[in-house]
Design a protein around this motif. Structure first.
Motif, PDB file in Angstrom:
ATOM      1  N   THR A   1       0.872  -1.166   0.000  1.00  0.00           N
ATOM      2  CA  THR A   1       0.000   0.000   0.000  1.00  0.00           C
ATOM      3  C   THR A   1       0.909   1.215   0.000  1.00  0.00           C
ATOM      4  O   THR A   1       1.974   1.194   0.608  1.00  0.00           O
ATOM      5  CB  THR A   1      -0.953  -0.010   1.218  1.00  0.00           C
ATOM      6  OG1 THR A   1      -1.844   1.095   1.136  1.00  0.00           O
ATOM      7  CG2 THR A   1      -0.203   0.035   2.527  1.00  0.00           C
TER       8      THR A   1
ATOM      9  N   ASN B   1      -4.020   0.447  -2.594  1.00  0.00           N
ATOM     10  CA  ASN B   1      -3.996  -0.767  -1.776  1.00  0.00           C
ATOM     11  C   ASN B   1      -4.024  -1.987  -2.688  1.00  0.00           C
ATOM     12  O   ASN B   1      -4.787  -2.024  -3.652  1.00  0.00           O
ATOM     13  CB  ASN B   1      -5.243  -0.867  -0.884  1.00  0.00           C
ATOM     14  CG  ASN B   1      -5.088  -0.181   0.426  1.00  0.00           C
ATOM     15  OD1 ASN B   1      -4.003   0.090   0.893  1.00  0.00           O
ATOM     16  ND2 ASN B   1      -6.215   0.130   1.045  1.00  0.00           N
TER      17      ASN B   1
ATOM     18  N   ARG C   1      -4.265  -6.905   3.327  1.00  0.00           N
ATOM     19  CA  ARG C   1      -3.248  -6.454   2.382  1.00  0.00           C
ATOM     20  C   ARG C   1      -2.184  -7.522   2.118  1.00  0.00           C
ATOM     21  O   ARG C   1      -1.799  -8.263   3.014  1.00  0.00           O
ATOM     22  CB  ARG C   1      -2.585  -5.188   2.904  1.00  0.00           C
ATOM     23  CG  ARG C   1      -3.515  -4.010   2.907  1.00  0.00           C
ATOM     24  CD  ARG C   1      -2.783  -2.743   3.307  1.00  0.00           C
ATOM     25  NE  ARG C   1      -3.717  -1.640   3.330  1.00  0.00           N
ATOM     26  CZ  ARG C   1      -4.044  -0.972   4.426  1.00  0.00           C
ATOM     27  NH1 ARG C   1      -3.497  -1.281   5.582  1.00  0.00           N
ATOM     28  NH2 ARG C   1      -4.905   0.021   4.367  1.00  0.00           N
TER      29      ARG C   1
ATOM     30  N   GLU D   1      -8.051   0.650  -5.014  1.00  0.00           N
ATOM     31  CA  GLU D   1      -7.756  -0.625  -4.370  1.00  0.00           C
ATOM     32  C   GLU D   1      -7.996  -1.757  -5.357  1.00  0.00           C
ATOM     33  O   GLU D   1      -9.026  -1.785  -6.027  1.00  0.00           O
ATOM     34  CB  GLU D   1      -8.657  -0.789  -3.145  1.00  0.00           C
ATOM     35  CG  GLU D   1      -8.402  -2.034  -2.337  1.00  0.00           C
ATOM     36  CD  GLU D   1      -9.208  -2.010  -1.060  1.00  0.00           C
ATOM     37  OE1 GLU D   1      -8.635  -1.663  -0.019  1.00  0.00           O
ATOM     38  OE2 GLU D   1     -10.409  -2.326  -1.119  1.00  0.00           O
TER      39      GLU D   1
END
Length: 164
Positions: free
Chosen positions: A4, A13, A45, A91
């Motif tokens: 990230t 992300n 993550r 993301e």
């Protein structure tokens, strides 16, 4: 180190998630300390240098205490949203299914996760009776990943991100 990073235009992300179902029920996580009330997939993550399948196994172990076997990559979700602080996010999440494991189906509602934020817990959501609940990603409400094994690509845009 998590994959990230902050840019001058927002944050990126890279994460994995898992789709753990039992019929029309899906195992979701929730953090009651969040300002907004919502449920989200088990996952997190990816760490720099970590393969996607290793990330899935680590996240499931951290959040459920169970060592699992990955079945397949079910979908990719590109999500463009703004967090509570006004930061725009891009993301990319890779969602996997797991090989059948009875231990996963026996996780009790309210079980605390080990790898998530303090107070985070797991709960089974009945997809046929979840009116009024906010669930992320929203396609969990309509997609049947047990029956439809075709790979999917979802894009959610909560804001228009101008590419320069």
């Amino acid at each position: 180190m998590d994959c990230t990073f902050l840019t001058e235009r927002g944050k990126f992300n890279f994460r994995v998630g898992v789709i753990i179902t039992d019929g029309r029920k899906i195992l979701m996580a929730r953090n009651p300390q969040e300002k907004r009330r919502f449920y989200y997939s088990v996952g997190g993550r990816v760490k720099l240098g970590e393969s996607l399948t290793d990330a899935v196994k680590r996240e499931v172990r951290e959040e459920t205490g169970i060592d699992c076997e990955v079945d397949r990559l079910a979908c990719i979700h590109e999500n463009f949203f703004t967090d509570d602080g006004g930061v725009p996010f891009h993301e990319v999440s890779c969602f996997f299914t797991l090989k059948p494991d009875e231990r996963l189906r026996h996780i009790a509602d309210g079980s605390r996760t080990d790898g998530g934020p303090a107070g985070e817990y797991l709960t089974w959501i009945d997809l046929d009776d979840c009116e009024g609940l906010t669930i992320y990603p929203e396609f969990f409400l309509t997609e049947d990943f047990e029956r439809n094994t075709e790979f999917r690509h979802f894009i959610t845009r909560d804001y228009a991100f101008e590419v320069k």
